[in-house]
Design a protein around this motif. Structure first.
Motif, PDB file in Angstrom:
ATOM      1  N   LYS A   8     -39.661 -38.332 -12.552  1.00  0.00           N
ATOM      2  CA  LYS A   8     -38.330 -38.750 -12.089  1.00  0.00           C
ATOM      3  C   LYS A   8     -37.666 -39.681 -13.104  1.00  0.00           C
ATOM      4  O   LYS A   8     -36.470 -39.543 -13.410  1.00  0.00           O
ATOM      5  CB  LYS A   8     -38.450 -39.431 -10.737  1.00  0.00           C
ATOM      6  N   ASP A   9     -38.465 -40.645 -13.647  1.00  0.00           N
ATOM      7  CA  ASP A   9     -37.935 -41.584 -14.645  1.00  0.00           C
ATOM      8  C   ASP A   9     -37.467 -40.846 -15.894  1.00  0.00           C
ATOM      9  O   ASP A   9     -36.397 -41.127 -16.445  1.00  0.00           O
ATOM     10  CB  ASP A   9     -39.008 -42.611 -15.037  1.00  0.00           C
ATOM     11  N   ILE A  10     -38.311 -39.918 -16.362  1.00  0.00           N
ATOM     12  CA  ILE A  10     -37.998 -39.183 -17.590  1.00  0.00           C
ATOM     13  C   ILE A  10     -36.747 -38.335 -17.398  1.00  0.00           C
ATOM     14  O   ILE A  10     -35.875 -38.253 -18.279  1.00  0.00           O
ATOM     15  CB  ILE A  10     -39.203 -38.303 -18.007  1.00  0.00           C
ATOM     16  N   ALA A  11     -36.640 -37.703 -16.225  1.00  0.00           N
ATOM     17  CA  ALA A  11     -35.465 -36.863 -15.920  1.00  0.00           C
ATOM     18  C   ALA A  11     -34.191 -37.696 -15.951  1.00  0.00           C
ATOM     19  O   ALA A  11     -33.152 -37.267 -16.487  1.00  0.00           O
ATOM     20  CB  ALA A  11     -35.641 -36.194 -14.567  1.00  0.00           C
ATOM     21  N   LYS A  12     -34.271 -38.906 -15.372  1.00  0.00           N
ATOM     22  CA  LYS A  12     -33.091 -39.781 -15.329  1.00  0.00           C
ATOM     23  C   LYS A  12     -32.691 -40.221 -16.733  1.00  0.00           C
ATOM     24  O   LYS A  12     -31.496 -40.212 -17.081  1.00  0.00           O
ATOM     25  CB  LYS A  12     -33.412 -41.001 -14.466  1.00  0.00           C
ATOM     26  N   VAL A  21     -37.930 -31.223 -16.509  1.00  0.00           N
ATOM     27  CA  VAL A  21     -38.968 -32.058 -17.127  1.00  0.00           C
ATOM     28  C   VAL A  21     -40.352 -31.488 -16.836  1.00  0.00           C
ATOM     29  O   VAL A  21     -41.222 -31.409 -17.711  1.00  0.00           O
ATOM     30  CB  VAL A  21     -38.881 -33.513 -16.619  1.00  0.00           C
ATOM     31  N   ASP A  22     -40.559 -31.059 -15.585  1.00  0.00           N
ATOM     32  CA  ASP A  22     -41.851 -30.487 -15.195  1.00  0.00           C
ATOM     33  C   ASP A  22     -42.187 -29.259 -16.034  1.00  0.00           C
ATOM     34  O   ASP A  22     -43.333 -29.075 -16.464  1.00  0.00           O
ATOM     35  CB  ASP A  22     -41.818 -30.115 -13.713  1.00  0.00           C
ATOM     36  N   ARG A  23     -41.182 -28.398 -16.273  1.00  0.00           N
ATOM     37  CA  ARG A  23     -41.425 -27.191 -17.071  1.00  0.00           C
ATOM     38  C   ARG A  23     -41.815 -27.541 -18.512  1.00  0.00           C
ATOM     39  O   ARG A  23     -42.659 -26.880 -19.115  1.00  0.00           O
ATOM     40  CB  ARG A  23     -40.184 -26.285 -17.047  1.00  0.00           C
ATOM     41  N   GLY A  29     -42.148 -21.806 -17.890  1.00  0.00           N
ATOM     42  CA  GLY A  29     -40.743 -21.520 -17.645  1.00  0.00           C
ATOM     43  C   GLY A  29     -39.861 -21.805 -18.850  1.00  0.00           C
ATOM     44  O   GLY A  29     -40.277 -22.436 -19.812  1.00  0.00           O
ATOM     45  N   LYS A  30     -38.629 -21.313 -18.799  1.00  0.00           N
ATOM     46  CA  LYS A  30     -37.702 -21.479 -19.914  1.00  0.00           C
ATOM     47  C   LYS A  30     -36.880 -22.760 -19.759  1.00  0.00           C
ATOM     48  O   LYS A  30     -36.517 -23.148 -18.647  1.00  0.00           O
ATOM     49  CB  LYS A  30     -36.773 -20.272 -20.006  1.00  0.00           C
ATOM     50  N   VAL A  31     -36.604 -23.380 -20.902  1.00  0.00           N
ATOM     51  CA  VAL A  31     -35.792 -24.593 -20.947  1.00  0.00           C
ATOM     52  C   VAL A  31     -34.822 -24.447 -22.107  1.00  0.00           C
ATOM     53  O   VAL A  31     -35.197 -23.977 -23.192  1.00  0.00           O
ATOM     54  CB  VAL A  31     -36.671 -25.850 -21.153  1.00  0.00           C
ATOM     55  N   LEU A  36     -34.474 -29.468 -23.977  1.00  0.00           N
ATOM     56  CA  LEU A  36     -35.769 -29.722 -24.608  1.00  0.00           C
ATOM     57  C   LEU A  36     -35.670 -30.875 -25.603  1.00  0.00           C
ATOM     58  O   LEU A  36     -36.542 -31.755 -25.638  1.00  0.00           O
ATOM     59  CB  LEU A  36     -36.260 -28.447 -25.308  1.00  0.00           C
ATOM     60  N   ASP A  37     -34.614 -30.883 -26.406  1.00  0.00           N
ATOM     61  CA  ASP A  37     -34.421 -31.959 -27.386  1.00  0.00           C
ATOM     62  C   ASP A  37     -34.275 -33.313 -26.697  1.00  0.00           C
ATOM     63  O   ASP A  37     -34.839 -34.323 -27.142  1.00  0.00           O
ATOM     64  CB  ASP A  37     -33.199 -31.678 -28.251  1.00  0.00           C
TER      65      ASP A  37
END
Length: 346
Positions: A8-12, A21-23, A29-31, A36-37
């Motif tokens: 959650k922290d990383i996503a924010k 973030v999980d992928r 899965g594709k990102v 990704l960067d």
């Protein structure tokens, strides 16, 4: 204390969804390249360390790793390897890893082959072995390859495309180090390279040590030295060594390519011990005794405990964390004499 970052922290911080973030973290899965960067930049800044134990517990697969080890009952050189394997077991005990040891007689090619066949029948995910017998190792590699079993080796290096990794010393350079030490002790005369109890033609480690030793003196191009090779078997060591000493009265140094320098030191007459420099390998008890008495001048420590630990650890980390297995892990060449031996003995 350092902050422990959640998905959650990383996503924010990255401005993306938790699912994205999980992928990325779990490589599924594709990102988009932009997302990704952003995530990788955040991971780099916060020095993110994933909870690998939690991740592994979600994976129901138990990875099976077999270690093929020469039986220390036949040669005490291999005894520290058991401690190295135990260290790896303790470190990774929380993970789904089964590390199993199989012993073979280091003096028997048949025992080596049969032990490999026992392991092959179990079809493990990976194998770590000490390839004492060159020809037999190459033959068994074909069977491991057919079963897609990863193979790491330690102590002795064998050239084969099937072998994923080698852990150990540069044996050619260790021979050169021994020669360099010998040249510091002996100024002229005859030097003997002694191989004990193994077939040199089928033992690459002894060949490489001898090549390195001879190569050093060849480069120096010193006519004051002559080098001979003597091959001894346990059954004839005393008689053959005695005859060699009688025939070679100008012998000034002996380089033993295995851990059995003590056998030569114990057979040399006292007056010869004072005149002949002995250099060998490994910190086994009998070698240390002669090192402290002065009948062995130097030992080269091959750190077999560390070798086998690293061989196992790289396999475990490959399976659990997806780490790439290094092609070669070269350990330092430690020079031991009576003054520093105590620091290396646990």
């Amino acid at each position: 204390m350092d902050k422990k970052y959640t998905i959650k922290d990383i996503a924010k911080l990255a401005g993306v969804s938790k699912g994205t973030v999980d992928r990325v973290l779990h490589n599924r899965g594709k990102v988009s390249p932009t997302a990704l960067d952003k995530i990788n930049e955040v991971l780099k800044v916060i020095d993110y360390q994933p909870n690998l134990i939690a991740r592994n517990l979600k994976n129901n697969k138990v990875y099976h790793i077999c270690v093929l080890l020469p039986d220390p009952e036949f040669d005490p050189y291999w005894l520290p390897c058991i401690n190295g394997i135990d260290d790896a077991k303790k470190e990774f005990k929380a993970y789904n890893v089964n590390i199993e040891t199989h012993f073979f007689n280091p003096e028997s090619k048949k025992s080596f082959v049969n032990t490999n066949q026992t392991v092959i029948a179990q079809a493990p995910d990976a194998v770590l072995l000490a390839p004492l017998f060159h020809k037999e190792t190459l033959e068994v590699m074909k069977q491991y390859e057919e079963l897609n079993i990863i193979v790491n080796t330690f102590n002795n290096q064998v050239e084969s495309d099937v072998i994923k990794s080698f852990v150990g010393q540069d044996l050619h350079k260790s021979g050169r180090v021994a020669a360099s030490l010998m040249s510091l002790i002996v100024s002229e005369g005859q030097i003997a390279i002694i191989h004990i109890d193994e077939s040199v033609k089928n033992a690459v480690h002894m060949q490489e040590k001898e090549k390195g030793f001879r190569n050093y003196f060849e480069e120096k191009n010193n006519p004051n030295f002559t080098i001979n090779t003597l091959k001894l078997k346990f059954s004839n060591i005393e008689a053959k060594l005695e005859a060699f000493l009688i025939e070679n009265t100008n012998l000034k140094g002996i380089f033993i390519t295995t851990s059995k320098a003590y056998q030569i030191a114990s057979l040399l007459p006292e007056e010869k011990c004072k005149k002949i420099a002995l250099i060998g390998y490994d910190l086994i008890h009998k070698n240390i005794t002669h090192l402290n008495k002065g009948s062995i001048h130097f030992l080269i420590h091959q750190n077999q405990k560390r070798q086998v630990y690293l061989g196992v650890a790289t396999l475990v980390e490959h399976f659990l964390y997806g780490k790439e297995i290094p092609q070669t892990i070269v350990l330092p060449i430690d020079i031991i004499n009576a003054e520093n031996a105590s620091f290396y003995i646990s």
